[in-house]
Write a protein that holds these residues in place. Sequence first.
Motif, mmCIF file in Angstrom:
data_model
loop_
_atom_site.group_PDB
_atom_site.id
_atom_site.type_symbol
_atom_site.label_atom_id
_atom_site.label_comp_id
_atom_site.label_asym_id
_atom_site.label_seq_id
_atom_site.Cartn_x
_atom_site.Cartn_y
_atom_site.Cartn_z
ATOM 1 N N ALA A 1 -63.899 -1.303 -9.776
ATOM 2 C CA ALA A 1 -63.631 0.211 -9.364
ATOM 3 C C ALA A 1 -64.320 0.767 -10.405
ATOM 4 N N HIS A 2 -65.128 1.914 -9.945
ATOM 5 C CA HIS A 2 -65.805 2.733 -10.790
ATOM 6 C C HIS A 2 -65.166 3.578 -11.824
ATOM 7 N N MET A 3 -65.702 3.526 -13.050
ATOM 8 C CA MET A 3 -64.914 4.516 -13.747
ATOM 9 C C MET A 3 -65.672 5.841 -14.292
ATOM 10 N N GLU B 1 -71.535 4.655 -10.412
ATOM 11 C CA GLU B 1 -71.281 4.326 -8.859
ATOM 12 C C GLU B 1 -71.720 5.637 -8.172
ATOM 13 N N GLU B 2 -71.482 6.877 -9.017
ATOM 14 C CA GLU B 2 -71.745 7.875 -8.192
ATOM 15 C C GLU B 2 -73.278 8.179 -8.295
ATOM 16 N N VAL B 3 -74.136 7.805 -8.973
ATOM 17 C CA VAL B 3 -75.614 7.922 -9.030
ATOM 18 C C VAL B 3 -76.217 6.847 -8.381
ATOM 19 N N VAL C 1 -62.486 -1.046 -4.785
ATOM 20 C CA VAL C 1 -61.534 0.028 -4.753
ATOM 21 C C VAL C 1 -62.004 1.385 -5.160
ATOM 22 N N ASP C 2 -61.779 2.135 -4.080
ATOM 23 C CA ASP C 2 -62.359 3.733 -4.110
ATOM 24 C C ASP C 2 -61.364 4.388 -3.172
ATOM 25 N N VAL C 3 -61.799 5.872 -3.417
ATOM 26 C CA VAL C 3 -61.310 6.736 -2.398
ATOM 27 C C VAL C 3 -61.796 6.810 -1.334
HETATM 28 ZN ZN LIG Z 1 -65.905 6.901 -5.558
#
Ligand SMILES: [Zn+2]
Length: 341
Positions: free
Chosen positions: A62-64, A203-205, A225-227
């Motif tokens: 899961a990305h923090m 993760e976001e980049v 696990v993400d949204v």
């Molecule tokens: Zn995400």
Amino acid sequence: MLNILELHKQLVEVALPSGFEKPQGKLLAQLAKPYVDEVFSDALGNVYCHKKGPGKRMMFPAHMDVIGMMITFVDDKGFLRFEPIGGHSPAGLIGVTVRLESGVRGTIRADAAADVFKHGFGDVDVHDLYIDIGAESKEEAEELAPIGSVCMFDAPTTMGAGSTMIAPYTDDLCGCIALLIAMEELKDTQVENDLWFVFTVQEEVGLRGAKPAAWDVQPHMGIAVDVTRTGDTSGEIDGQRMQVRLGKGPTVKIKDSSVQCNPQVIEHLRKAAKENKIPYQDEILLAGGTDTAAVQKTRAGILSGCVSIPCRNIHAPAEIVDLKDVENVGKLLAAAAKIAL
Ligand SMILES: [Zn+2]
């Protein structure tokens, strides 16, 4: 049972954007420690929480990291220019309050030339925007917000109607909380699989942290696990049809624009949900990527899937999730972890 609202508040308070995840990594490592056999991090800052088992390796990333902005230029009047870290809607940023690393707050405004009221918000480019921290001079602004420093949304974490929570950065701090819930669920259970819960960076980049993490763990199966978006708001984004609904349970991802999940993983998750009477929804996300893809493309290929938390307004300062969904994501992960590979 863990208090999701309070945990989210704690995490939002310390969280920094992609590439700067040290504070939330430290807090998550502390929170996970009582539930697993070992916790350690790598050079990039990925945090590994290992619960030993004699069987095959299973990895749950899961990305923090969270989205934010980096200060790139301070002008003569003390206004700050910035580049986005992660995906932002430029028009949606106008009027948003941000918190700088120094603790000072600022508000995002648009250049007069952008004239958003005349031309419409759709035409706004991120380079039409600046941050006003109320500084009187370039020197004062540079001291509080030097170039290369970062900032993030300054927005409250609060309950909405029913069991919903309205907050920034549920993407993916709530995914991290779901991992903690799963670890807590499994605390007193000896599981056959060798379990690796990983809080990933960047993760976001571009899904940058999960790939080296998966290389290192070399799992037989990865479940991220993400949204995910929902199709239940007025004016669904881009007119896309999406079946996922807020509050109707975790989703089992079939595909998003970065990945097609392996059928074995989809079946594994459905079986875990059915056997434990955990509600779930099938998910096809038309636009958006997840760590799932990075794990799948590591080494000679790894069986990959994803469980998502339904979320409205993703990447806005006020995202909405249902705390029941977050809790059930944690339960579904624990149930999936118990089924021997
Ligand atoms: Zn995400």
